[in-house]
Write an enzyme that holds these catalytic residues in place. Structure first.
Site, mmCIF file in Angstrom:
data_model
loop_
_atom_site.group_PDB
_atom_site.id
_atom_site.type_symbol
_atom_site.label_atom_id
_atom_site.label_comp_id
_atom_site.label_asym_id
_atom_site.label_seq_id
_atom_site.Cartn_x
_atom_site.Cartn_y
_atom_site.Cartn_z
ATOM 1 N N ASN A 7 72.357 114.497 22.403
ATOM 2 C CA ASN A 7 71.116 115.270 22.451
ATOM 3 C C ASN A 7 71.110 116.085 23.745
ATOM 4 O O ASN A 7 71.157 115.515 24.839
ATOM 5 C CB ASN A 7 69.914 114.327 22.392
ATOM 6 C CG ASN A 7 68.593 115.060 22.311
ATOM 7 O OD1 ASN A 7 68.369 116.047 23.003
ATOM 8 N ND2 ASN A 7 67.690 114.571 21.478
ATOM 9 N N HIS A 43 65.984 118.717 19.719
ATOM 10 C CA HIS A 43 64.627 118.365 19.277
ATOM 11 C C HIS A 43 63.667 119.433 19.812
ATOM 12 O O HIS A 43 63.023 119.250 20.840
ATOM 13 C CB HIS A 43 64.237 116.987 19.794
ATOM 14 C CG HIS A 43 62.958 116.452 19.236
ATOM 15 N ND1 HIS A 43 62.763 115.114 18.955
ATOM 16 C CD2 HIS A 43 61.791 117.061 18.909
ATOM 17 C CE1 HIS A 43 61.543 114.935 18.488
ATOM 18 N NE2 HIS A 43 60.932 116.112 18.451
ATOM 19 N N HIS A 50 61.818 122.642 26.352
ATOM 20 C CA HIS A 50 63.257 122.445 26.570
ATOM 21 C C HIS A 50 64.030 123.300 25.566
ATOM 22 O O HIS A 50 64.366 124.433 25.884
ATOM 23 C CB HIS A 50 63.648 120.961 26.539
ATOM 24 C CG HIS A 50 62.890 120.110 25.576
ATOM 25 N ND1 HIS A 50 62.933 120.301 24.211
ATOM 26 C CD2 HIS A 50 62.072 119.049 25.782
ATOM 27 C CE1 HIS A 50 62.183 119.398 23.625
ATOM 28 N NE2 HIS A 50 61.637 118.625 24.538
ATOM 29 N N GLU A 70 66.110 117.539 15.035
ATOM 30 C CA GLU A 70 65.043 116.578 14.822
ATOM 31 C C GLU A 70 63.726 117.145 15.316
ATOM 32 O O GLU A 70 63.688 117.994 16.211
ATOM 33 C CB GLU A 70 65.355 115.245 15.505
ATOM 34 C CG GLU A 70 65.529 115.309 17.005
ATOM 35 C CD GLU A 70 65.866 113.946 17.604
ATOM 36 O OE1 GLU A 70 66.524 113.130 16.924
ATOM 37 O OE2 GLU A 70 65.463 113.700 18.756
ATOM 38 N N HIS A 191 67.104 106.305 20.901
ATOM 39 C CA HIS A 191 66.032 106.262 21.882
ATOM 40 C C HIS A 191 66.310 105.150 22.905
ATOM 41 O O HIS A 191 66.265 103.972 22.587
ATOM 42 C CB HIS A 191 64.646 106.058 21.276
ATOM 43 C CG HIS A 191 63.554 106.602 22.165
ATOM 44 N ND1 HIS A 191 63.105 107.905 22.083
ATOM 45 C CD2 HIS A 191 62.868 106.040 23.179
ATOM 46 C CE1 HIS A 191 62.165 108.114 22.989
ATOM 47 N NE2 HIS A 191 62.011 107.006 23.676
ATOM 48 N N GLY A 214 70.563 111.171 24.466
ATOM 49 C CA GLY A 214 70.403 112.332 25.315
ATOM 50 C C GLY A 214 70.085 111.991 26.756
ATOM 51 O O GLY A 214 70.913 112.151 27.646
ATOM 52 N N HIS A 215 68.883 111.487 27.006
ATOM 53 C CA HIS A 215 68.394 111.315 28.373
ATOM 54 C C HIS A 215 69.348 110.470 29.226
ATOM 55 O O HIS A 215 69.758 110.885 30.314
ATOM 56 C CB HIS A 215 67.004 110.680 28.352
ATOM 57 C CG HIS A 215 66.404 110.521 29.708
ATOM 58 N ND1 HIS A 215 65.704 111.533 30.338
ATOM 59 C CD2 HIS A 215 66.421 109.479 30.586
ATOM 60 C CE1 HIS A 215 65.306 111.117 31.529
ATOM 61 N NE2 HIS A 215 65.726 109.875 31.702
#
Length: 238
Positions: A7, A43, A50, A70, A191, A214-215
Site C-alpha cells: 500500500n 486507498h 494522500h 480499496e 491492517h 502500507g504504514h
C-alpha cells in the site's frame, strides 16, 4: 506463498506534504514491483489527502502486477474511479467521511442487500471483489452470500494483542479463515501487520492468499531501505 501487496498511500502523503512530485509515486510503485512485491494497493479518499484520483489513472497505465483499489463504495466518485480503471481487485471498506484510517469491517448481515447490489456492479466489469470484514464467523458466513470473491480480514485486533498473547490474538482469525475456506471464499488480510507479527499470522491462517501492508512497511523502509524491507516482508510470507 501468500502474495504481498504494498500500500503506497504513505508515499503519497509525503509527496503531498511538500507539493511537487517528490517522491514520485509512480516510480515508487514500479520499484516496489521490481523489488518483489506482487501487487500495489491504493486507498483514495474524497479529500485526496494522500492518493489523488489522478494517481489511480497514472498507476493503472504502468503497473504490471496486481492493482488493488480499496475504499468506500458508498461514495459514487469512488465507484466511478474503479469502473474507469478496472483494477484486478477492488476492496470495499466501510469508511466514514473524514476517517483517518479504516477501523472496522462490514456488517455483512445488516448490509446484505446493499453489498449484493454493489458487488454485482464491479463483477459485471470482471473486477475481482474483496470486502473488509472483522474476524467473526457470522460475518464471514453472511459475506459468502453477497457474491464477493474474497474477504479481507481486518487485523488490527490481532496486531494489538500479539505481544500480550499471540495464541489468543489469532484464535478468532483462524476460525474466520477456516469458515471462509469452507465456504469457498478467497482470503486476504490487512491492517497493522508488520515484521514482528506477520510471519506468525501467515503460518497459522489457512488459505491466506494476500496481505496488504502500507504504514508499517513504509516506516520500516526509512531505516532499512525499500528493497531490503520488501524482501524481509516476503521472507515472512515464505
Amino acid at each position: 506463498m501468500t502474495h504481498l501487496s504494498v500500500n503506497i498511500n504513505k508515499i503519497a502523503t509525503l509527496r503531498n506534504s511538500r507539493g511537487g512530485n517528490n517522491p514520485d509515486l509512480v516510480k515508487v510503485a514500479l520499484d516496489c514491483e521490481r523489488f518483489g512485491a506482487e501487487g500495489i494497493t491504493v486507498h483514495p479518499r474524497p479529500d485526496e489527502r494522500h492518493i489523488r484520483y489522478q494517481d489511480v489513472f497514472d498507476l493503472k497505465k504502468v503497473i504490471k502486477t496486481e492493482f488493488n483499489i480499496e475504499g468506500n463504495c458508498q461514495e459514487q466518485k469512488f465507484v466511478d474511479l474503479v469502473l474507469a480503471n478496472k483494477p484486478a481487485q477492488v476492496t470495499l471498506v466501510p469508511d466514514a467521511l473524514g476517517q483517518i484510517t479504516s477501523n472496522h469491517g462490514w456488517d455483512t448481515v445488516k448490509n446484505q442487500e446493499y453489498l449484493k447490489e454493489i458487488i454485482a456492479v464491479f463483477k459485471a466489469q470482471n473486477i475481482r471483489v474483496s470486502i473488509f470484514v472483522d474476524p467473526v464467523v457470522e460475518m464471514v458466513e453472511a459475506a459468502a452470500t453477497t457474491g464477493t470473491d474474497r474477504i479481507e480480514l481486518y487485523t488490527e485486533a490481532y496486531a494489538s494483542g500479539y505481544h500480550q498473547n499471540k495464541e489468543q490474538a489469532i484464535a478468532p482469525y483462524i476460525k474466520a479463515a477456516e469458515k471462509a475456506v469452507k465456504l469457498g471464499l478467497g482470503l486476504n488480510a490487512g491492517h497493522d501487520l508488520d515484521l514482528h507479527n506477520l510471519k506468525y499470522f501467515a503460518q497459522n491462517i489457512p488459505g491466506l492468499l494476500e496481505v496488504s501492508i502500507g504504514h508499517a512497511l513504509i516506516a520500516d523502509a526509512l531505516y532499512l531501505g525499500l528493497e531490503n524491507t520488501i524482501q524481509m516482508y516476503l521472507r515472512c510470507l515464505a
